[in-house]
Structure formats: structure tokens, C-alpha cells
Design a protein around this motif. Structure first.
Motif, PDB file in Angstrom:
ATOM      1  N   ARG A  85      -1.457   7.087  -6.657  1.00 59.92           N
ATOM      2  CA  ARG A  85      -1.148   5.857  -7.026  1.00 59.92           C
ATOM      3  C   ARG A  85      -1.802   5.480  -5.656  1.00 59.92           C
ATOM      4  NH1 ARG A  85       4.264   4.484  -9.837  1.00 59.92           N
ATOM      5  NH2 ARG A  85       4.168   2.563  -9.036  1.00 59.92           N
ATOM      6  N   SER A  86      -1.562   6.013  -4.705  1.00 60.91           N
ATOM      7  CA  SER A  86      -1.751   6.220  -3.165  1.00 60.91           C
ATOM      8  C   SER A  86      -3.648   5.880  -3.248  1.00 60.91           C
ATOM      9  CB  SER A  86      -1.351   6.802  -1.944  1.00 60.91           C
ATOM     10  OG  SER A  86      -1.519   6.178  -0.690  1.00 60.91           O
ATOM     11  N   PHE A  87      -4.461   6.444  -3.251  1.00 58.76           N
ATOM     12  CA  PHE A  87      -5.553   6.114  -3.594  1.00 58.76           C
ATOM     13  C   PHE A  87      -6.204   5.325  -4.600  1.00 58.76           C
ATOM     14  CE2 PHE A  87      -9.589   7.278  -5.689  1.00 58.76           C
ATOM     15  CZ  PHE A  87     -10.442   7.826  -4.082  1.00 58.76           C
ATOM     16  N   ARG A  88      -5.303   4.737  -5.610  1.00 54.28           N
ATOM     17  CA  ARG A  88      -5.572   3.736  -6.230  1.00 54.28           C
ATOM     18  C   ARG A  88      -5.526   2.889  -5.669  1.00 54.28           C
ATOM     19  NH1 ARG A  88      -3.902   6.138 -10.981  1.00 54.28           N
ATOM     20  NH2 ARG A  88      -1.569   5.536 -11.095  1.00 54.28           N
TER      21      ARG A  88
ATOM     22  N   LEU B 294       9.372   1.504  -6.124  1.00 50.15           N
ATOM     23  CA  LEU B 294       9.221   0.193  -5.245  1.00 50.15           C
ATOM     24  C   LEU B 294       7.492   0.064  -4.048  1.00 50.15           C
ATOM     25  CD1 LEU B 294      12.485  -0.300  -2.928  1.00 50.15           C
ATOM     26  CD2 LEU B 294      11.742  -1.486  -5.273  1.00 50.15           C
ATOM     27  N   GLU B 295       6.913   1.207  -4.466  1.00 52.54           N
ATOM     28  CA  GLU B 295       5.120   1.190  -3.748  1.00 52.54           C
ATOM     29  C   GLU B 295       5.220   1.476  -2.721  1.00 52.54           C
ATOM     30  OE1 GLU B 295       2.547  -1.776  -4.938  1.00 52.54           O
ATOM     31  OE2 GLU B 295       2.689  -0.852  -7.608  1.00 52.54           O
ATOM     32  N   ASN B 296       6.451   1.937  -2.334  1.00 51.83           N
ATOM     33  CA  ASN B 296       6.865   2.393  -1.010  1.00 51.83           C
ATOM     34  C   ASN B 296       6.529   3.866  -0.503  1.00 51.83           C
ATOM     35  OD1 ASN B 296       8.054   0.208  -0.331  1.00 51.83           O
ATOM     36  ND2 ASN B 296       9.582   0.833  -0.876  1.00 51.83           N
ATOM     37  N   PHE B 297       4.814   4.330  -0.352  1.00 50.22           N
ATOM     38  CA  PHE B 297       3.656   4.833  -0.954  1.00 50.22           C
ATOM     39  C   PHE B 297       4.566   6.342   0.890  1.00 50.22           C
ATOM     40  CE2 PHE B 297       1.377   2.422  -3.509  1.00 50.22           C
ATOM     41  CZ  PHE B 297       1.752   2.948  -4.506  1.00 50.22           C
ATOM     42  N   ASP B 298       4.343   5.951   1.356  1.00 53.23           N
ATOM     43  CA  ASP B 298       4.724   6.228   2.977  1.00 53.23           C
ATOM     44  C   ASP B 298       6.423   7.159   2.849  1.00 53.23           C
ATOM     45  OD1 ASP B 298       2.227   5.607   3.533  1.00 53.23           O
ATOM     46  OD2 ASP B 298       3.083   4.250   5.122  1.00 53.23           O
ATOM     47  N   SER B 299       6.933   6.394   2.828  1.00 47.64           N
ATOM     48  CA  SER B 299       8.861   6.680   2.609  1.00 47.64           C
ATOM     49  C   SER B 299       8.803   7.452   1.272  1.00 47.64           C
ATOM     50  CB  SER B 299       9.646   5.120   1.801  1.00 47.64           C
ATOM     51  OG  SER B 299      10.735   6.046   1.847  1.00 47.64           O
ATOM     52  N   ALA B 300       7.983   7.483  -0.120  1.00 47.91           N
ATOM     53  CA  ALA B 300       7.863   8.062  -1.279  1.00 47.91           C
ATOM     54  C   ALA B 300       7.579   9.326  -0.925  1.00 47.91           C
ATOM     55  CB  ALA B 300       7.267   7.370  -2.056  1.00 47.91           C
ATOM     56  N   LEU B 301       6.455  10.352  -0.198  1.00 48.99           N
ATOM     57  CA  LEU B 301       5.388  10.813   0.377  1.00 48.99           C
ATOM     58  C   LEU B 301       6.882  11.702   1.306  1.00 48.99           C
ATOM     59  CD1 LEU B 301       3.057  12.526   0.289  1.00 48.99           C
ATOM     60  CD2 LEU B 301       2.707  11.092   2.237  1.00 48.99           C
ATOM     61  N   LYS B 302       7.566  10.826   2.264  1.00 50.92           N
ATOM     62  CA  LYS B 302       8.644  11.473   3.185  1.00 50.92           C
ATOM     63  C   LYS B 302       9.616  12.320   2.596  1.00 50.92           C
ATOM     64  CE  LYS B 302      11.229  10.147   7.229  1.00 50.92           C
ATOM     65  NZ  LYS B 302      11.752   9.334   8.535  1.00 50.92           N
TER      66      LYS B 302
END
Length: 325
Positions: free
Chosen positions: A157-160, A124-132
Motif C-alpha cells: 500500500r505504501s508503494f502504491r 488511517l493510512e499512517n504508513f510510517d507509524s504502522a510500519l514502526k
């Protein structure tokens, strides 16, 4: 004598019976109860080496009780640390070995659960939640290879995405600047009037021909044959209420009586303060490099400025309203 001492310590059985009971409790994993039995033996037999060894082993095994409670409360990391401590002291301790495995299995499962959540959030491209979630996965199992791999994917992907957002913002800024430049350019291309003579300037040009001395002379000659009038009405200052009609090509204003319009009682006005010149289809006001300056509608003028009906000229303490007709 020993039995007497045991009874004095509150123990009714004989020494062998107490040792047997302590060993049984020890084998059942009831270490603290076993320790009490063995301590009772030491009351009457302080040099009993067998009992001392059991007590030493119990001291090493005592963390197992706390570990069991932590395991029951699902505090697997803390429980595993205690089980591991006992196992390191005695690799043959079955309960410690079993506890380490139980905690490890539970932590691996938790790690996998957090890993699955992280993968779902990444889709879902929820990078913050995925990282957590992936960090929680690694917290429970630092050796989880899949979690480490997913962490790298999330970071890439977050950097891109950050690069893409920065690019969009930059392009939007450039696009806005281009639109603004186009708008300003279009405004400049619109027809406007000359500040000197009031005539319309063709689109794309900055000045009209009045700056050419020959053309200016021709217009001056034409003005001599035209009847233009300008009325100055004093609205504030020592000469409030007075009116002055301007019909000449040039009219000087100042405190000296040699001017066409003289304000000797206004101390803030220079001897020769300003000049009004009839040019083209209107009038141009010029400040003659005075100390206090000349204002049109509250704005100081530094060069020539065309004036029209309704404008208010301020020189010194005198306010003059312009009427052209």
C-alpha cells in the motif's frame, strides 16, 4: 579433623548437616546461598564429588537469578535468553523451563499489542507509524505470521501511494506546462507593432508587409509627404545639452564629420556608428556593426530596433534621450 576445618572456615555444623542445608537451598532455588554452603564443605573435603557436581549445577543455574530480575523489569527478551541458556544445559530444570514459557507468553502478548496498533494505523493510512509498530511486533515475536503478512500489506500500500503521488506530481507538471504554453501562445497571438515600421501586425502573423520591398517602397514614398520629427537630446557625454532635430528619412550618427550628427570628441564612437530611419509611424535605430555597440535603455541591440519618446540611446560615452513629436 574435618569438623575442625569447618569451624575454621566459620561453619559450626558438621559436614552432613551443611550438605543437607545446601541441598535444601538448592531445591528452593537459592543457588548462590547453596553454593556458599557447598564451598564450605570443599574446604575440609576438596575431593567430595557429590558437592562438586552440585557446584557445577549451581554454576549452570546462576543466570536464573539475573533472569528473574529481568523478568520482573519486563525485559522479556534478555530474560528469555538467560532462561534458555539454563534450559539448554539442563532440560529438566523446572524454573528455567517455566521462565522460558513466561517470557514467550509475555513477548507474544506484546507482539499482538503492537500488531493491533499497526493495523489501526494502517486503516488511517499512517504508513510510517504502522510500519514502526509492525516491526516492534516482529521484534518481540519474529515468528508472528500475522505481523509478517501485515508487513507485506503495508509495503504494497505504501508503494502504491508513492506511485500515485508521483503520478499526481507528473500530471500537475504536465498541466502547468500546458497552461504556460497556452498563455505564451495567447500572448504571441495578440496584436503587436512591427520593429521596422511601427505599424500594427495582425494577430497570428509575425511581420507586417514592410519587409516586402514593394510595400516598403510605397511607405517610403508616403513618408516623403508626411512631416515627422524626432528630437535627440544629449543628456551625458562631451556634447551634453545639445539638441538635434531629425526630419530626414535616414540620419547617420558617428564620429566622422560626414554624418548628419557628428560626435568627433567621443573616442568610443565609431566613424559611422548608427542610423536612425523614419519608417511608417515611427523611427527605427540600427547599429552599423560597431566595436562598442549601441544600447537602447541599457540593452544592446543586434538588429533594427524601433525607438519612441523617452527611450535612451547610448553610443560610446554619449547618452541621447529620444523625443518623437
Amino acid at each position: 579433623m574435618r569438623i575442625h576445618l569447618l569451624k575454621k572456615a566459620g561453619v559450626s555444623e558438621d559436614r552432613e548437616s551443611i550438605i543437607h542445608k545446601g541441598k535444601k537451598l538448592f531445591d528452593e532455588g537459592k543457588y548462590r546461598e547453596a553454593k556458599e554452603q557447598f564451598k564450605a564443605i570443599l574446604v575440609g573435603d576438596a575431593n567430595n564429588e557429590e558437592v562438586k557436581k552440585y557446584i557445577d549445577r549451581i554454576d549452570a543455574y546462576e543466570p536464573l537469578d539475573d533472569a528473574d530480575k529481568l523478568l520482573k523489569d519486563k525485559k522479556y527478551i534478555e530474560a528469555r535468553a538467560l532462561y534458555q541458556k539454563v534450559f539448554d544445559s539442563d532440560p529438566n530444570q523446572i524454573k528455567a523451563k517455566k521462565g522460558v514459557k513466561q517470557c514467550k507468553d509475555a513477548l507474544n502478548k506484546l507482539s499482538d499489542d503492537f500488531l493491533k496498533k499497526a493495523e489501526d494505523e494502517l486503516k488511517l493510512e499512517n504508513f510510517d507509524s504502522a510500519l514502526k509498530n509492525v516491526m516492534e511486533s516482529l521484534k518481540n515475536n519474529p515468528e508472528n505470521v500475522q505481523a509478517k503478512s501485515l508487513l507485506e500489506r503495508i509495503n504494497k500500500r505504501s508503494f502504491r501511494k508513492r506511485i500515485l503521488m508521483a503520478s499526481v506530481i507528473s500530471l500537475s507538471a504536465v498541466f502547468f506546462i500546458l497552461i504556460l504554453a497556452t498563455y505564451v501562445s495567447a500572448r504571441r497571438r495578440k496584436s503587436k507593432r512591427c520593429n521596422l515600421c511601427g505599424s500594427i501586425i495582425a494577430a497570428g502573423k509575425q511581420t507586417c508587409g514592410c519587409q516586402n520591398p514593394n510595400v516598403f517602397d510605397n511607405k517610403t514614398v508616403a513618408l516623403k509627404n508626411r512631416q515627422l520629427s524626432c528630437t535627440l537630446i544629449i543628456e551625458n557625454g562631451p556634447y551634453k545639452g545639445q539638441r538635434y532635430e531629425i526630419t530626414e528619412l535616414e540620419t547617420f550618427i558617428g564620429s566622422d564629420d560626414t554624418n548628419e550628427i557628428s560626435f568627433p570628441e567621443d573616442a568610443a564612437i565609431s566613424r559611422r556608428h548608427a542610423k536612425i530611419r523614419s519608417v511608417g509611424g515611427g523611427y527605427v535605430l540600427t547599429d552599423l556593426k560597431t566595436t562598442n555597440g549601441t544600447l537602447v535603455n541599457g540593452t544592446p541591440i543586434t538588429t533594427q530596433c524601433s525607438i519612441v519618446s523617452g527611450d535612451v540611446i547610448t553610443i560610446g560615452e554619449t547618452e541621447i534621450k529620444v523625443h518623437v513629436g
